[in-house]
Design a protein around this motif. Structure first.
Motif, PDB file in Angstrom:
ATOM      1  N   ASN A 141       0.825  -1.215   0.000  1.00 48.59           N
ATOM      2  CA  ASN A 141       0.000   0.000   0.000  1.00 48.59           C
ATOM      3  C   ASN A 141       0.859   1.265   0.000  1.00 48.59           C
ATOM      4  O   ASN A 141       0.751   2.130   0.884  1.00 48.59           O
ATOM      5  N   ILE A 160      -3.574   4.537   2.052  1.00 45.52           N
ATOM      6  CA  ILE A 160      -4.528   3.881   2.947  1.00 45.52           C
ATOM      7  C   ILE A 160      -5.009   2.540   2.406  1.00 45.52           C
ATOM      8  O   ILE A 160      -5.717   1.809   3.102  1.00 45.52           O
ATOM      9  N   GLY A 161      -4.662   2.216   1.184  1.00 43.77           N
ATOM     10  CA  GLY A 161      -5.147   0.975   0.592  1.00 43.77           C
ATOM     11  C   GLY A 161      -4.331   0.577  -0.621  1.00 43.77           C
ATOM     12  O   GLY A 161      -3.247   1.111  -0.870  1.00 43.77           O
ATOM     13  N   ILE A 178      -7.282   3.864  -5.573  1.00 42.10           N
ATOM     14  CA  ILE A 178      -7.145   2.988  -4.414  1.00 42.10           C
ATOM     15  C   ILE A 178      -8.259   1.948  -4.503  1.00 42.10           C
ATOM     16  O   ILE A 178      -9.408   2.211  -4.142  1.00 42.10           O
ATOM     17  N   ASP A 180      -9.242  -1.002  -3.144  1.00 43.45           N
ATOM     18  CA  ASP A 180     -10.039  -1.594  -2.075  1.00 43.45           C
ATOM     19  C   ASP A 180     -10.766  -0.557  -1.210  1.00 43.45           C
ATOM     20  O   ASP A 180     -11.530  -0.917  -0.313  1.00 43.45           O
ATOM     21  N   LYS A 181     -10.545   0.714  -1.477  1.00 46.47           N
ATOM     22  CA  LYS A 181     -11.226   1.777  -0.716  1.00 46.47           C
ATOM     23  C   LYS A 181     -12.185   2.588  -1.583  1.00 46.47           C
ATOM     24  O   LYS A 181     -12.843   3.503  -1.084  1.00 46.47           O
ATOM     25  N   SER A 182     -12.236   2.295  -2.877  1.00 44.84           N
ATOM     26  CA  SER A 182     -13.101   3.026  -3.811  1.00 44.84           C
ATOM     27  C   SER A 182     -12.824   4.526  -3.776  1.00 44.84           C
ATOM     28  O   SER A 182     -13.730   5.344  -3.697  1.00 44.84           O
ATOM     29  N   LYS A 183     -11.525   4.859  -3.823  1.00 43.19           N
ATOM     30  CA  LYS A 183     -11.112   6.257  -3.767  1.00 43.19           C
ATOM     31  C   LYS A 183      -9.993   6.535  -4.769  1.00 43.19           C
ATOM     32  O   LYS A 183      -9.369   5.613  -5.299  1.00 43.19           O
ATOM     33  N   TYR A 197      -8.214  12.266  -0.422  1.00 45.09           N
ATOM     34  CA  TYR A 197      -8.748  11.034  -0.996  1.00 45.09           C
ATOM     35  C   TYR A 197     -10.142  11.348  -1.526  1.00 45.09           C
ATOM     36  O   TYR A 197     -11.028  11.731  -0.762  1.00 45.09           O
ATOM     37  N   SER A 199     -13.650  10.310  -2.988  1.00 41.80           N
ATOM     38  CA  SER A 199     -14.534   9.146  -2.969  1.00 41.80           C
ATOM     39  C   SER A 199     -15.181   8.939  -4.341  1.00 41.80           C
ATOM     40  O   SER A 199     -15.648   9.886  -4.977  1.00 41.80           O
ATOM     41  N   LYS A 202     -19.731   3.865  -3.473  1.00 39.74           N
ATOM     42  CA  LYS A 202     -19.618   2.584  -2.783  1.00 39.74           C
ATOM     43  C   LYS A 202     -19.249   1.441  -3.723  1.00 39.74           C
ATOM     44  O   LYS A 202     -19.842   1.281  -4.787  1.00 39.74           O
TER      45      LYS A 202
END
Length: 334
Positions: A141, A160-161, A178, A180-183, A197, A199, A202
């Protein structure tokens, strides 16, 4: 009389729109066989020779797209993912299994050096603004920043991911999906600092990423959407439907077209008419598995990679077996 004039005007506009759409329609031009067996990941076009460099299991195949001939194979790699090129005719290959980047001479294909980076290095780009090589480490990461002047990692940026693909705004910022964080991470490269970050919504699972430097729009390729983001404030502008299984997206600056490649065998295509208006164009039918993509900006040719598959699905992985000797590229253009 007025009704007739209005009808003529409407038909003229309709014909113009149809002719524009027809002129922008892309199709598969040819299939190019590639040596070797096994899986694959990223494709890259070298700006110096315009050859296609295809990651292919534990090697990189080099293909001349004009002649369809092999221009060499860089062997003895260890789980190849990404390929990038700097301004001094050097290539950089990420090896996910050995946590390293293999550097080679583009003119001779000979090894120059091997650099240790983070865990499971995946995507890699050359940032034309900072003149640095940036590696996305999926296992740790993080990003590894390589200075081509001394071929050393000068900085590591924690995230963060899991980082997927990344792009530069050519003004000092890097944007990274990213997964796994959908960002999307917005990074000041000089400071080595994550600024924000953004967004994406979801469970979008972003993979491929492209940017329009003129309109400051990011195009994030997600599982079933092409999410359009304003790179200046991080706001989602639109979420455009695309075919399932997308793993790559490219933006053609000459035509303002966006291409998203998918495992389902469809190249979803859009036209950016303005920063706030993006319209769908006809899909290009490719082949099952053709999920990764590259574009030669000079020729406006697009390349995707795939193979032939067996008929029996693995009940555990839900994947179909690859047929040896069937790996190939598809060249797509007007």
């Amino acid at each position: 009389m007025k009704t007739k004039l209005l009808l003529v005007a409407f038909l003229s506009v309709l014909n113009l729109a149809n002719s524009q759409t027809k002129s922008e329609t892309f199709k598969v031009l040819k299939s190019i066989p590639v040596e070797g067996n096994g899986g694959w990941d990223y494709l890259a076009v070298c700006p110096a020779n315009h050859f296609i460099y295809a990651s292919h299991s534990n090697q990189v195949n080099i293909i001349n797209p004009e002649t369809s001939a092999s221009e060499g194979i860089i062997e003895n790699q260890s789980g190849v993912h990404g390929i990038a090129f700097d301004q001094d005719n050097r290539g950089y290959i990420t090896n996910g299994k050995s946590n390293s980047v293999y550097i080679f001479d583009v003119k001779t294909n000979q090894k120059i050096a091997i650099i240790e980076v983070g865990q499971k290095p995946d995507a890699v780009i050359f940032d034309d603004y900072s003149k640095k090589i940036i590696v996305a480490n999926a296992g740790s990461n993080s990003l590894s920043i390589i200075n081509p002047k001394d071929l050393k990692v000068e900085k590591t940026i924690e995230l963060i991911g899991n980082p997927e693909f990344l792009v530069s705004d050519l003004h000092g910022k890097i944007f990274v999906n990213i997964e796994d964080k959908s960002k999307i991470a917005e990074i000041n490269l000089a400071e080595g600092k994550v600024l924000n970050y953004f967004s994406l919504g979801k469970d979008e699972s972003p993979s491929g990423l492209a940017i329009d430097h003129k309109t400051h729009r990011l195009f994030s390729a997600c599982e079933e959407h092409l999410v359009v983001v304003n790179a200046e404030d991080g706001k989602v502008v639109n979420a455009l439907p695309i075919a399932k299984g997308c793993d790559g997206v490219v933006f053609d600056e000459k035509s303002n077209m966006i291409f998203a490649s998918t495992y389902s065998g469809v190249l979803s295509t859009y036209l950016e008419k303005s920063k706030d208006e993006i319209v769908a164009l006809p899909d290009v039918i490719t082949e099952k598995g053709a999920r990764t993509i590259a574009i030669d900006a000079s020729s406006q040719k697009i390349y995707v990679a795939t193979t032939k598959f067996g008929s029996e699905e693995n009940k555990t992985t839900h994947r179909f077996p690859l047929i040896d000797g069937s790996f190939h590229l598809l060249q797509i253009g007007k």
